[in-house]
Design a protein around this motif. Structure first.
Motif, PDB file in Angstrom:
ATOM      1  N   LEU A 156      -9.481  -8.977  52.314  1.00 50.70           N
ATOM      2  CA  LEU A 156      -8.632  -7.974  52.959  1.00 50.70           C
ATOM      3  C   LEU A 156      -8.841  -6.615  52.301  1.00 50.70           C
ATOM      4  CD1 LEU A 156      -5.262  -9.857  53.495  1.00 50.70           C
ATOM      5  CD2 LEU A 156      -7.021  -9.296  55.191  1.00 50.70           C
ATOM      6  N   ARG A 157      -8.991  -5.595  53.140  1.00 47.06           N
ATOM      7  CA  ARG A 157      -9.256  -4.239  52.668  1.00 47.06           C
ATOM      8  C   ARG A 157      -8.311  -3.269  53.363  1.00 47.06           C
ATOM      9  NH1 ARG A 157     -11.275  -2.356  49.089  1.00 47.06           N
ATOM     10  NH2 ARG A 157     -12.495  -0.783  50.124  1.00 47.06           N
ATOM     11  N   PRO A 158      -8.015  -2.150  52.703  1.00 44.60           N
ATOM     12  CA  PRO A 158      -7.210  -1.123  53.354  1.00 44.60           C
ATOM     13  C   PRO A 158      -8.026  -0.403  54.433  1.00 44.60           C
ATOM     14  CG  PRO A 158      -7.926  -0.356  51.201  1.00 44.60           C
ATOM     15  CD  PRO A 158      -8.376  -1.785  51.324  1.00 44.60           C
ATOM     16  N   THR A 159      -7.330   0.157  55.392  1.00 46.82           N
ATOM     17  CA  THR A 159      -7.958   0.894  56.476  1.00 46.82           C
ATOM     18  C   THR A 159      -7.373   2.293  56.534  1.00 46.82           C
ATOM     19  OG1 THR A 159      -8.424  -1.060  57.785  1.00 46.82           O
ATOM     20  CG2 THR A 159      -8.210   0.998  58.995  1.00 46.82           C
ATOM     21  N   SER A 160      -8.252   3.270  56.708  1.00 44.17           N
ATOM     22  CA  SER A 160      -7.824   4.660  56.873  1.00 44.17           C
ATOM     23  C   SER A 160      -7.776   4.988  58.357  1.00 44.17           C
ATOM     24  CB  SER A 160      -8.812   5.604  56.182  1.00 44.17           C
ATOM     25  OG  SER A 160      -8.797   5.376  54.785  1.00 44.17           O
ATOM     26  N   ILE A 161      -6.704   5.647  58.754  1.00 41.57           N
ATOM     27  CA  ILE A 161      -6.519   6.097  60.130  1.00 41.57           C
ATOM     28  C   ILE A 161      -6.892   7.571  60.183  1.00 41.57           C
ATOM     29  CG2 ILE A 161      -4.902   6.309  62.050  1.00 41.57           C
ATOM     30  CD1 ILE A 161      -5.288   3.395  61.016  1.00 41.57           C
ATOM     31  N   TYR A 162      -7.760   7.919  61.124  1.00 39.26           N
ATOM     32  CA  TYR A 162      -8.238   9.290  61.285  1.00 39.26           C
ATOM     33  C   TYR A 162      -7.921   9.806  62.684  1.00 39.26           C
ATOM     34  CZ  TYR A 162     -11.085   9.423  57.043  1.00 39.26           C
ATOM     35  OH  TYR A 162     -11.513   9.443  55.743  1.00 39.26           O
ATOM     36  N   TYR A 163      -7.834  11.131  62.794  1.00 38.28           N
ATOM     37  CA  TYR A 163      -7.705  11.764  64.104  1.00 38.28           C
ATOM     38  C   TYR A 163      -8.489  13.069  64.110  1.00 38.28           C
ATOM     39  CZ  TYR A 163      -4.370  15.080  62.117  1.00 38.28           C
ATOM     40  OH  TYR A 163      -3.783  16.054  61.356  1.00 38.28           O
ATOM     41  N   LYS A 164      -8.763  13.525  65.326  1.00 39.36           N
ATOM     42  CA  LYS A 164      -9.416  14.821  65.503  1.00 39.36           C
ATOM     43  C   LYS A 164      -8.904  15.441  66.795  1.00 39.36           C
ATOM     44  CE  LYS A 164     -13.850  17.143  65.124  1.00 39.36           C
ATOM     45  NZ  LYS A 164     -15.299  16.933  64.934  1.00 39.36           N
ATOM     46  N   ARG A 165      -8.367  16.657  66.675  1.00 41.83           N
ATOM     47  CA  ARG A 165      -7.956  17.417  67.854  1.00 41.83           C
ATOM     48  C   ARG A 165      -9.199  18.048  68.462  1.00 41.83           C
ATOM     49  NH1 ARG A 165      -3.034  18.240  69.277  1.00 41.83           N
ATOM     50  NH2 ARG A 165      -1.305  17.918  67.862  1.00 41.83           N
ATOM     51  N   LEU A 166      -9.319  17.936  69.770  1.00 38.36           N
ATOM     52  CA  LEU A 166     -10.458  18.511  70.464  1.00 38.36           C
ATOM     53  C   LEU A 166     -10.113  19.826  71.138  1.00 38.36           C
ATOM     54  CD1 LEU A 166     -11.948  15.297  72.089  1.00 38.36           C
ATOM     55  CD2 LEU A 166     -12.541  16.369  69.903  1.00 38.36           C
ATOM     56  N   ALA A 167      -8.848  20.189  71.138  1.00 41.48           N
ATOM     57  CA  ALA A 167      -8.420  21.432  71.761  1.00 41.48           C
ATOM     58  C   ALA A 167      -7.523  22.175  70.784  1.00 41.48           C
ATOM     59  CB  ALA A 167      -7.660  21.146  73.055  1.00 41.48           C
ATOM     60  N   ASP A 168      -7.562  23.498  70.869  1.00 39.79           N
ATOM     61  CA  ASP A 168      -6.751  24.315  69.968  1.00 39.79           C
ATOM     62  C   ASP A 168      -5.276  24.320  70.339  1.00 39.79           C
ATOM     63  OD1 ASP A 168      -8.968  24.992  68.477  1.00 39.79           O
ATOM     64  OD2 ASP A 168      -9.393  26.769  69.686  1.00 39.79           O
ATOM     65  N   THR A 169      -4.970  24.014  71.578  1.00 44.67           N
ATOM     66  CA  THR A 169      -3.571  24.058  72.001  1.00 44.67           C
ATOM     67  C   THR A 169      -2.993  22.647  72.041  1.00 44.67           C
ATOM     68  OG1 THR A 169      -4.259  23.966  74.302  1.00 44.67           O
ATOM     69  CG2 THR A 169      -3.874  26.154  73.374  1.00 44.67           C
ATOM     70  N   PRO A 170      -1.747  22.511  71.571  1.00 45.54           N
ATOM     71  CA  PRO A 170      -1.135  21.184  71.625  1.00 45.54           C
ATOM     72  C   PRO A 170      -0.834  20.789  73.055  1.00 45.54           C
ATOM     73  CG  PRO A 170       0.427  22.814  70.793  1.00 45.54           C
ATOM     74  CD  PRO A 170      -0.887  23.504  70.963  1.00 45.54           C
ATOM     75  N   PRO A 171      -0.731  19.470  73.318  1.00 42.88           N
ATOM     76  CA  PRO A 171      -0.431  19.033  74.676  1.00 42.88           C
ATOM     77  C   PRO A 171       0.944  19.509  75.118  1.00 42.88           C
ATOM     78  CG  PRO A 171      -0.411  17.173  73.146  1.00 42.88           C
ATOM     79  CD  PRO A 171      -0.865  18.378  72.384  1.00 42.88           C
ATOM     80  N   THR A 172       1.097  19.729  76.409  1.00 44.78           N
ATOM     81  CA  THR A 172       2.391  20.171  76.938  1.00 44.78           C
ATOM     82  C   THR A 172       3.287  18.967  77.129  1.00 44.78           C
ATOM     83  OG1 THR A 172       1.549  20.020  79.176  1.00 44.78           O
ATOM     84  CG2 THR A 172       1.405  22.179  78.104  1.00 44.78           C
ATOM     85  N   SER A 173       4.588  19.242  77.081  1.00 51.90           N
ATOM     86  CA  SER A 173       5.537  18.120  77.247  1.00 51.90           C
ATOM     87  C   SER A 173       6.060  18.038  78.654  1.00 51.90           C
ATOM     88  CB  SER A 173       6.698  18.273  76.284  1.00 51.90           C
ATOM     89  OG  SER A 173       7.203  19.571  76.289  1.00 51.90           O
TER      90      SER A 173
END
Length: 173
Positions: A156-173
Motif C-alpha cells: 500500500l502506497r500513498p496517492t497524490s491528488i493533482y488538478y490543473k485549471r485550463l481556464a483563467d476564469t472560474p466556472p459560473t454558478s
C-alpha cells in the motif's frame, strides 16, 4: 481515437499496459499482469469511448507499436460537465525520456480545453517519477491520501491528488 480504432490497437495497448506494470508503475494493477487480463481491460475501455465517456490518445512508432497513451474520463454528471480526469498516462519503458509523456499530456489538455473542460484532475503514486512529471508540467498537488492503492508489488502506497485549471476564469454558478 474512436472505438473501432481502439479495438484495432488492443494488442499493442495491452503490451504497453503489461510493460508499464512490469516497470513498477502504479496504474491500477498488480504484478505480474498477464496479457489476457490487459487485453480484456482495454476491450472494456472501447465501450466508454463509444459512449463518449472516455477519450483516448496513443503515440505509435513507425511499425504501429503503441509507445504511449493517455485518456480523459468524463464524469457525465450535471454538476461535473466542466471537468475530466486524466487516466492511464503510460509510456513504454524503452520510449521514456523523449518527451512523449509531455506530448500526450499536452494533447489531452488541449483537447479538453477545446471542448469546454476547465478543470482536470488525476491521482498518482506519491514520490513516484510520475509525481515529479506532473509537478514539472504545471499541475498543482491538492493533497495526499495515505495507503490509497497497492503498488504493483502489492504494498500500500500513498496517492497524490493533482488538478490543473485550463481556464483563467472560474466556472459560473
Amino acid at each position: 481515437m474512436g472505438s473501432a480504432e481502439l479495438h484495432a490497437r488492443v494488442e499493442t495497448l495491452a503490451d504497453l499496459l503489461v510493460d508499464t506494470v512490469d516497470g513498477g508503475a502504479s496504474v491500477g494493477f498488480l504484478a505480474p499482469l498477464d496479457h489476457p487480463t490487459a487485453l480484456a481491460w482495454w476491450r472494456e475501455r472501447a465501450e466508454g469511448v463509444a459512449a463518449g465517456r472516455l477519450a483516448v490518445w496513443v503515440a505509435e512508432d513507425d511499425g504501429h507499436r503503441v509507445l504511449g497513451t493517455v485518456g480523459l474520463d468524463f464524469p457525465g454528471r450535471p454538476n461535473g460537465v466542466h471537468r475530466a480526469e486524466v487516466v492511464k498516462l503510460m509510456v513504454h519503458r524503452d520510449a521514456r525520456g523523449r518527451g512523449l509523456g509531455r506530448t500526450l499530456l499536452a494533447a489531452a489538455e488541449e483537447s479538453a480545453a477545446s471542448t469546454g473542460i476547465t478543470l482536470l484532475h488525476l491521482d498518482t503514486e506519491t514520490e513516484s517519477p510520475a509525481e515529479r512529471f506532473y509537478d514539472a508540467a504545471g499541475w498543482t498537488r491538492a493533497g495526499v491520501v495515505p495507503d490509497y492503492a497497492a503498488a504493483p508489488d502489492g504494498v500500500l502506497r500513498p496517492t497524490s491528488i493533482y488538478y490543473k485549471r485550463l481556464a483563467d476564469t472560474p466556472p459560473t454558478s
